[in-house]
Design an enzyme around this catalytic site. Structure first.
Site, PDB file in Angstrom:
ATOM      1  N   LEU A  33      16.440 -41.880  36.117  1.00 44.23           N
ATOM      2  CA  LEU A  33      16.775 -43.011  36.989  1.00 44.23           C
ATOM      3  C   LEU A  33      15.729 -44.115  36.849  1.00 44.23           C
ATOM      4  CD1 LEU A  33      17.888 -41.134  40.245  1.00 44.23           C
ATOM      5  CD2 LEU A  33      19.116 -41.479  38.072  1.00 44.23           C
ATOM      6  N   GLN A  84      23.745 -49.005  36.530  1.00 48.51           N
ATOM      7  CA  GLN A  84      24.118 -48.836  37.935  1.00 48.51           C
ATOM      8  C   GLN A  84      24.192 -50.252  38.511  1.00 48.51           C
ATOM      9  OE1 GLN A  84      21.107 -47.424  40.624  1.00 48.51           O
ATOM     10  NE2 GLN A  84      22.586 -46.575  42.074  1.00 48.51           N
ATOM     11  N   ASN A 104      -7.260 -65.130   2.741  1.00 48.09           N
ATOM     12  CA  ASN A 104      -5.913 -64.640   2.452  1.00 48.09           C
ATOM     13  C   ASN A 104      -4.807 -65.564   2.933  1.00 48.09           C
ATOM     14  OD1 ASN A 104      -6.717 -64.044   5.114  1.00 48.09           O
ATOM     15  ND2 ASN A 104      -5.156 -62.460   5.313  1.00 48.09           N
ATOM     16  N   SER A 117     -23.300 -60.762  -1.624  1.00 51.15           N
ATOM     17  CA  SER A 117     -23.196 -61.195  -0.228  1.00 51.15           C
ATOM     18  C   SER A 117     -22.716 -62.631  -0.095  1.00 51.15           C
ATOM     19  CB  SER A 117     -24.563 -61.085   0.445  1.00 51.15           C
ATOM     20  OG  SER A 117     -24.921 -59.725   0.499  1.00 51.15           O
ATOM     21  N   ASN A 126       4.173 -47.448  41.686  1.00 51.36           N
ATOM     22  CA  ASN A 126       4.812 -48.563  42.376  1.00 51.36           C
ATOM     23  C   ASN A 126       4.078 -49.881  42.210  1.00 51.36           C
ATOM     24  OD1 ASN A 126       7.001 -47.098  43.646  1.00 51.36           O
ATOM     25  ND2 ASN A 126       5.369 -46.058  44.769  1.00 51.36           N
ATOM     26  N   ARG A 168       6.910 -54.368  43.669  1.00 48.00           N
ATOM     27  CA  ARG A 168       5.467 -54.295  43.950  1.00 48.00           C
ATOM     28  C   ARG A 168       4.592 -54.408  42.694  1.00 48.00           C
ATOM     29  NH1 ARG A 168       5.323 -49.095  47.607  1.00 48.00           N
ATOM     30  NH2 ARG A 168       7.410 -48.848  46.736  1.00 48.00           N
TER      31      ARG A 168
END
Ligand code: UD1
Ligand code: CA
Length: 456
Positions: A11, A78, A372, A391, A230, A18
């Site tokens: 369900l 529902q 990239n 580096s 809740n 809330r």
């Protein structure tokens, strides 16, 4: 029990006001998975081969999420929220297919343990028609109490209808039930709405079944199993409990967590034995770690595959598609995205590797960047086996560095480099003897003249 067919009816038509959210309540996530999908997983683990999800509020979003996270579940709408029994009957077409067992669950109770569901199904197998899952909350106020005599459940009494004596009962309704399929529709159709809220209460089937002489019993689940969400404070509480459970399992499976309370897993994190995880590490969805790895502190990892004995971090960021092969190393302040780091390759410091392959044994120097993206498209960088990238180099994709290629520090590489070649992509250095001293004298005398003028 495994031969018995089982449908779970979950369900989830509630609004969840809330939560104060545009997102339907049950789609809020715990460990990267919507809470309703946790419920589906638990039902599956308890042997429910079919799933019916009753939705109402946010139906479109709910259908999309269901297709993604629980593709086998069928959704039922529902239209009006007329109570839990009415909600179960929204799935009438599924129930009427004829299952041995029907499990009724709530989409907002994500910590339900498969074991609790399996226990309830076991009672059906032993002949019960209705099995209510109970629990003992620290404070029972507000929950329906389970009224039992001689091991049989007579009724579920909501708080407001309880006598002073009944209010002392600590055993409460967790909300979930197992119902024998052959009785389910008959019992549900007999539920009326003559109560204060004009709602069709699922809990009424306890007395209806009892009056028909059917067997009704209660089983007990842990407090966490029944924790309903809740608001966002409860969401965080559930997240905390989930993480604690997972950390415990992970440690018992052979993984060292130095500070378990600071490591966060996703619902699908796979992590092999003899991996050591240092404090403050976050695993997003889609992470697989083979084992023997070291994940150093403050690493943020998602959608990544990490083979045996890799070394990651501290402060590493592995994004989706990062694929580290055996003994690869990604060190501090490095980001890797959609890239294979082959066996034994090292990406040690302050580097970005995206849309790339780094060949086995290659060494990527500090501050290397694979460029990239041109603002429109992504391009690939292929770095060969054993290459050395000096580096602070920029590799402007698409570009290939051959096997054993050697890139001088500070290079901007825009053209592919053949195997074993040396490439410089920077201005040549010029050195002028004595010029440093001459400059210093010139600047000093200029400053002195300025000061003398100001003092005048
Ligand atoms: C329910 C139980 C109560 C139990 C408590 C435990 C009933 C009548 N009462 O109360 O005994 O102690 O859970 O948390 O079952 N839903 C729908 N459609 C509806 C009504 C509800 O889908 O028309 C869904 C809600 O979204 C929710 C679940 O059913 O996920 C439970 O409904 P809720 O109204 O929260 O029941 P409680 O009052 O908490
Ligand atoms: Ca509730």
């Amino acid at each position: 029990m495994s031969q018995r067919s089982c449908l779970s009816v979950i369900l989830a038509a509630g609004e969840g006001t809330r939560m104060k959210s545009a997102l339907p309540k049950v789609l809020h996530q715990i460990a990267g998975l919507p809470m309703v999908a946790h419920v589906v997983k638990a039902a599956e683990a308890a042997g429910a081969g079919s799933q019916a999800l009753v939705i109402g509020h946010g139906a479109d979003e709910m259908r999309k999420a269901t297709a993604k996270f629980a593709p086998k579940a069928e959704t039922f709408v529902q239209e009006k929220r007329l109570g839990t029994a009415h909600a179960v009957l929204a799935a009438r077409d599924a129930i009427s297919k004829g299952y041995d067992d029907i499990l009724v669950m709530f989409g907002d109770t994500p910590l339900i343990e498969a074991e609790a569901l399996a226990n309830a199904r076991q009672k059906l197998a032993e002949g019960a028609a209705v099995v209510v899952i109970g629990f003992r909350p620290p404070n029972p106020t507000g929950y329906g109490r389970l009224i039992e005599t001689g091991g049989k459940l007579n009724a579920i009494r909501e708080e407001k209808d309880c006598s002073a004596e009944e209010k002392k009962i600590g055993f409460c309704n967790a909300g979930m039930m197992a119902v024998a399929g052959k009785h389910a529709l008959d019992l549900l159709d007999r539920v009326g709405n003559k109560n204060a809220k004009d709602e069709y209460y699922l809990t009424d089937i306890v007395e209806i079944a009892g009056a028909k002489g059917l067997d009704v019993v209660a089983t007990e689940a842990s407090f966490e199993s029944a924790l309903g969400i809740n608001n966002r404070a409860e969401l965080a509480q559930a997240e905390g409990i989930w993480q604690q459970r997972r950390r415990h399992e992970v440690m018992l499976s052979g993984v060292t967590l130095i500070a378990p309370e600071s490591v966060y897993f996703s619902y699908d994190t796979e992590i092999g034995a003899d991996t050591i995880v240092e404090p403050n590490v976050w695993f997003g969805p889609g992470v697989k770690i083979a084992g023997g790895a070291k994940i150093h502190a403050f690493s943020h990892i998602e959608g990544a595959t990490i083979a045996s004995n890799c070394d990651v971090g501290p402060f590493a960021r592995l994004r989706p598609g990062a694929d580290l092969r055996n003994k690869a190393k990604v060190g501090n302040f490095c980001e890797v995205k959609q890239a294979v780091i082959e066996e034994g390759a090292k990406v040690n410091h302050l580097t970005y590797i995206g849309d790339a392959r780094v060949g086995a044994g290659a060494n990527i120097g500090a501050g290397t960047i694979t460029c990239n993206y041109d603002g429109y498209s992504k391009f690939f960088t292929d770095i060969g086996e054993g290459a050395f990238i000096g580096s602070n180099s920029s590799l402007v994709a698409p570009v290939t560095i051959g096997k054993g290629g050697y890139i001088a520090s500070g290079s901007v590489i825009t053209q592919s480099v053949p195997d074993d070649a040396l490439a410089f992509g920077r201005a040549r250095q010029k050195t002028i003897p004595g010029k440093g001293k001459e400059l210093r004298e010139r600047f000093a005398s200029a400053a002195a003249k300025k000061k003398a003028a100001a003092d005048h």
